[in-house]
Enzyme design. Structure first.
Site, short mmCIF file in Angstrom:
data_model
loop_
_atom_site.label_atom_id
_atom_site.label_comp_id
_atom_site.label_asym_id
_atom_site.label_seq_id
_atom_site.Cartn_x
_atom_site.Cartn_y
_atom_site.Cartn_z
CB THR A 18 99.66 2.51 36.37
OG1 THR A 18 100.90 2.07 35.36
CG2 THR A 18 98.96 3.46 35.91
CG ASP A 19 104.75 -0.45 36.99
OD1 ASP A 19 103.68 -0.64 35.75
OD2 ASP A 19 105.82 -0.72 36.24
CE LYS A 74 99.90 -1.46 34.84
NZ LYS A 74 101.31 -0.64 34.67
CB THR A 80 103.03 7.02 32.96
OG1 THR A 80 103.83 5.67 33.02
CG2 THR A 80 102.71 7.16 31.49
#
Lengths: 442, 624
Positions: free
Chosen positions: A185-186, A264, A109
């Site tokens: 970020t995943d 996360k 992202t």
């Protein structure tokens, strides 16, 4: 100007028409719409033609066989809505004698933009496009942007960790003061753990950073995260792999998490990343960096890189109803498995037979907890003791994901079961804490 | 003059992209601090309005409340578009004979003044090509949109703006009319009719701030100006008329500038702090002590054109000041208003000389704590002055409570719209449209005709009740047996009249209280003349309504009792009557009314007094 021809489906008129062309649709029931032709949306209904009206609104018009489409002007240069951005002429080269930091981009992202055709988010094309997102990036000094991968984080595989680790090491050799890795970020936490195990004696910070909002949004957290990350990479006396993201929902405070202890914890919040089983490694607030006492300072060098890994291992989440036959089948052929067990580290005793067989075959079976925090402990319940006797290695408070990543590196480095077991039980990159204070200081 | 309206009405269907209630909240749970950056649309161009806000580099503080969630905080993607809100928008579209779009696409309209946490407002065009008939004229309705309301401003400080998130995400139906309105009164009438039409859906929020208008106004030779966010319908006329005057004045200024050959002012801003030492009064006193600086800019050929045609009228000087303010200064002084503000003749002459300003030149002066602020403010003045040589610059303006407006930012263009990729396109199904068309509410014109006929009321009274949003109460109260004419008068006139001049907030009578008053009236406890006075007391003193009714002395009074009171009064004033004869009637009537006001009809009181007086005069005999 083209006009509808008799008997032909009007949709034929716009097949292959370049986006940005001006068209007018006249429907058989007397409506007419004039606007800029847009490529169709992947979730649009059948026979829908998309237009951007002069007001700026996009609409979809269902065009039946009896309707008409007139092409008022054909866009020749393809620079209409949805076309590729203009490239920036010369990328900055940031080493004019001043200390520089590197920004390694891997996709995700933070380096993505909206694709107005599909409506989804796609990775940025090149360095110029990334710099166009973040015009203030070089405010504090030179930043050299180095594209490494172009991948959303769910597409990142263990081989990519090797690629990234190689590039980080090379960048330090070239003289970077610190390295920022922009990443989706995943799976950011997995990559952070991998770099923590692959890179030792770091001469400067390796800061992984991401964004929970894409940079085409005015509210994107990417810009402030990246600004903070480059600041840390440029100034901190830190020889560790860390993840830097928002500490709360405000754009004013950022948390640094040790690469092996971060997860996360939320699918969309800016402060999704949290250090588990203790306080974060540091925080940056109003440009002031505070690091915890056990943060490792920069090493005098040389940096050691050992990116060898063997991907023949997996992570298995135990749940009620998971039959031993299915688990055994899943683990078959692997060299190791990390179990995310319940509570203090349990799976149903029905699984004991296949575990005994696997361990006897030389498969490493490690136990972690699927609880969001805490350690495993085999001695409290009978099942734990039986699992221990069956040959399961209890991995303390290591996060399941970290244990899985560590196992891959262990399998890459050690042939013998006892050496591997020793490696797994040794705290090599801050992945195991032996003390859990009652109230972690914040 | 041509004007168009954009009416924005909040819906009470729950928020547009989450499951929060569409209600305001006074419970602040926490605060989030953010900054926004400009981004381009599909073709990467940055809109002028967006670039303008970005330059200001403000920090935004958001108060989270019980009426918002992670969606409003921009911490969770938007959920699907609220189907009840969409159905309401489609209902309104059908009432306006507009054509719904086959596929609706939600757009992001970039707004980085901080009023949206995301930096954009989500908006969708729902229907086009509608029409509305008002007062025998037909107005086109080119667009009906459904969009989310912005966060409401809770405060402003040095470099930061505070917003509350409760209002963010409340659905708004936006109805735009074509530029076919030709005057202020007409604009108000159209706005009121649209308001009544929206309320007929029974899905709208009520009360102050739940309906807001944007006015688009241009005069021949002028430009389209948008006055954004008018909350008071009754001021629409004033805004339209004031804007007409402003544009006409600016066009006259352009003519004069052209005649003088004045162009874009090209000199550099000059520091004049040293020329202001020793100023004893006014805004320029003690600059150096405050660490402030003063800068001035010469405007060649603008002499005498910064002040307006009349003292209260619109003038260019104010426009320049509004632009200067956007750079962070408090305002400016210009040569057309000097000497004044602590600057005497001599000092003004010195400034004029320093700036080499001739008799036809003007100059402006600003002060600021920092040099760059002062210079930036004068650059904005220069741009605005340059625009004055071309006429009326297109812009967005804020309405002020006195009926004027003030520059707020450049007019946005289409560059600030791009698709909201988190929400898939929405197909409108024929079945849904059929269902909506089959169950349309009664439109205001039909309602007017029906109520007027059924209750024998004047159509204008019903229109007034529609404007005041009182039709439901009217029907409910008539339904409970109160006379239609009295109820209509109460709701259309008396309530309004009673509240005139009262400080806000005051008590707003509840339905129960109004019914208690009506019941007392029906029982003859007081006459209808007393109604406004009673309502006013209730608004001033608040409940309980019984206290107001008894406190007013409104115990029943029979005809016989009235006659006794009249006789007693005449008796007490025998000498006055003897002296003045017939001319005593007027003061006596005043006295008697004070005693019985509201308990008997005024005409009856006069009649009874007349008889008592006649009896007295007859008994006294001639010459008595």
């Amino acid at each position: 100007m083209a006009s509808p021809s008799n008997g032909r489906d009007p949709l034929e008129m716009v097949r292959g028409l370049p986006a940005g062309s001006e068209v007018e649709i006249r429907t058989s029931d007397g409506r007419s719409y004039r606007g800029t032709f847009l490529p169709s949306h992947e979730l649009s209904g059948p026979r829908i033609v998309r237009l951007k009206l002069p007001s700026g609104y996009n609409i979809g018009v269902r065009v039946g066989p009896g309707d008409a489409i007139a092409i008022l002007s054909r866009n020749g240069n393809g620079s209409g809505p949805g076309a590729a951005p203009p490239a920036r002429s010369e990328p900055p080269q940031g080493s004019d004698g001043r200390p520089w930091v590197a920004l390694l981009t891997t996709g995700g992202t933070i380096a993505s933009r909206v694709d107005y055709r599909t409506g989804g988010v796609r990775p940025a094309k090149d360095e110029a496009e990334i710099l166009s997102f973040y015009p203030n990036l070089e405010r504090e000094g030179p930043v050299r942007v180095i594209p490494v991968l172009d991948r959303l984080s769910e597409e990142i595989a263990p081989a990519d960790w090797t690629t990234i680790a190689d590039r980080v090491a090379k960048t330090f050799t070239e003289g970077a003061r610190g390295v920022v890795v922009a990443h989706g970020t995943d799976t950011l936490a997995y990559t952070a753990a991998a770099l923590s195990f692959a890179l030792r004696d770091l001469p400067g910070p390796v800061v992984l950073v991401g964004a929970q909002r894409s940079p085409d949004r005015p509210s994107s957290d990417g810009a402030s995260n990246l600004q903070a990350a480059t600041h840390v990479a440029r100034t901190a006396d830190l020889g560790e792999v860390v993840v830097l993201m928002h500490e709360g929902l405000s754009d004013t405070s950022f948390a640094l998490h040790r690469g092996t202890r971060v997860r996360k914890m939320h699918s969309s919040r800016r402060d999704a990343f949290r250090t588990r089983n203790g306080p974060p490694l540091g925080r940056l607030k109003d440009q002031q960096l505070t690091l915890s006492a056990d943060a490792r300072p920069s090493a005098p060098g040389p940096l050691r890189l050992d990116p060898r890994l063997d991907p023949e291992a997996s992570l298995l989440w135990f749940h009620p109803g998971l039959g031993p036959a299915r688990a055994e089948q899943y683990v078959g052929g692997l060299r190791g498995v990390i179990l995310a067990g319940t509570g203090l580290g349990h799976v149903s005793s029905l699984h004991l037979p296949w575990i005994r067989t696997a361990v006897a075959r030389g498969v490493f079976v490690g136990m972690t907890t699927q609880c969001l925090e805490g350690s495993v402990d085999p001695f409290v319940y009978a099942t734990g003791r039986e699992l221990l006797r069956a040959g399961v290695t209890y991995l303390g408070d290591m996060l399941p994901e970290t244990a899985y990543v560590k196992l891959l590196f262990g399998l890459g480095r050690y042939a013998s079961a006892s050496e591997l077991r020793g490696f797994m039980l040794t705290d090599v990159a801050g992945e195991i804490a032996y003390r859990h204070p009652l109230e972690p200081p914040r | 003059m041509k004007a168009g309206l954009e009416v924005h009405q909040q819906l009470d269907t729950g928020k547009l992209f989450c499951r929060c209630p569409s209600e305001l909240s006074e419970t602040v749970l926490g605060e989030v601090t953010r900054q926004l950056r400009p981004t381009g649309g599909e073709d990467r161009a940055i809109d002028p309005a967006v670039a303008f806000e970005a330059e200001r580099g403000r920090v935004f503080r958001y108060e989270a409340t019980t009426s918002d969630c992670l969606v409003e905080a921009d911490e969770e993607p938007p959920h699907e578009l609220n189907p009840r809100a969409l159905a309401t928008a489609l209902t309104v579209a059908a009432l306006l004979h507009a054509r719904p779009l086959d596929e609706i696409e939600v757009m992001r309209k970039i707004v980085i003044d901080g009023s949206n946490t995301s930096g954009f407002q989500r908006t969708a065009l729902i229907a086009v090509d509608g029409r509305l008939d008002v007062g025998g004229r037909r107005y086109s309705i080119p667009a009906i949109c459904l969009e989310e309301d912005a966060a409401r401003k809770a405060g402003e400080g040095e470099g930061e703006t505070r917003y509350r998130l409760d209002r963010l995400g409340i659905p708004l139906i936006e109805i735009a009319t074509g530029p076919e309105i030709t005057g202020g009164a007409e604009a108000r009438e159209v706005a009121e009719e649209i308001g009544a039409l929206l309320r007929s859906t029974r899905r709208v929020r009520r009360g102050i701030g739940t309906i807001r208008e944007d006015l688009n106004i241009s005069v021949p030779g002028g430009t389209r100006i948008e006055i954004k966010g008018v909350q008071e319908l009754r001021l629409i006329q004033r805004y339209v008329e004031t804007e007409e005057e402003r544009q006409t004045h600016l066009l006259a200024v352009r003519e004069e500038l052209a005649r003088r050959g004045a162009g874009r002012p090209d000199g550099a801003p000059e520091e004049v702090t040293h020329l202001l030492e020793g100023v004893a009064t006014g805004p320029l006193r003690g600059l150096r002590e405050r660490g402030a600086v003063a800068y001035a800019l010469r405007l060649p050929g603008f002499g005498g054109l910064l002040k307006g045609a009349r003292p209260e009228g619109e003038r260019l000087g104010r426009e320049l000041a509004d632009h200067a303010r956007t750079a962070g200064v408090r305002g400016l002084l210009h040569s057309d208003e000097l000497p004044a503000h602590g600057l005497d003749e001599e000092r003004v002459a010195r400034l004029r000389e320093h700036l080499r300003a001739g008799p036809l030149d003007a100059w402006v002066l600003v002060t600021a704590g920092r040099r760059p602020t002062a210079i930036a403010a004068l650059e904005r003045v220069r741009e605005r002055a340059a625009a004055a040589t071309l006429g009326v610059p297109p812009e967005t303006r804020d309405p002020l409570p006195d009926g004027r407006s003030r520059y707020s930012r450049p007019l946005p263009g289409r560059d600030r719209m791009y698709p909201e990729t988190d929400v898939p396109p929405i197909r409108t199904s024929e079945e849904e449209l059929e269902r909506i068309r089959g169950s349309l509410p009664e439109p205001p014109s039909a309602e007017r005709a029906r109520l007027a006929a059924r209750y024998d009321l004047h159509a204008e009274v019903v229109r007034r009740l529609q404007q005041l949003d009182e039709v439901d109460r009217l029907e409910a109260m008539i339904g409970r047996g109160h006379p239609a004419a009295t109820v209509a008068r109460l709701l259309a006139q008396d309530l309004d009249a009673a509240s005139e001049g009262l400080p806000t907030p005051h008590h707003l009578p509840t339905d129960e209280e109004l019914e208690a008053i009506l019941a007392a009236l029906d029982r003859g406890l007081f006459a209808k003349e007393a109604l406004p006075g009673l309502l006013r007391r209730l608004m001033e003193e608040g409940p309980p309504v019984e206290k107001v009714l008894t406190g007013a002395g409104l115990t029943p009074l029979s005809r016989g009792e009235l006659e006794i009171l009249a006789d007693e009064l005449v008796e007490r004033n025998a000498s006055l009557i003897a002296e003045k004869g017939e001319r005593a009637r007027s003061p006596l009537m005043g006295d008697l009314m004070r005693e019985v006001r509201g308990r008997r009809d005024g005409k009856e009181v006069a009649e009874v007094l007349e008889r008592a007086l006649k009896r007295r005069l007859a008994a006294a005999g001639p010459g008595g």
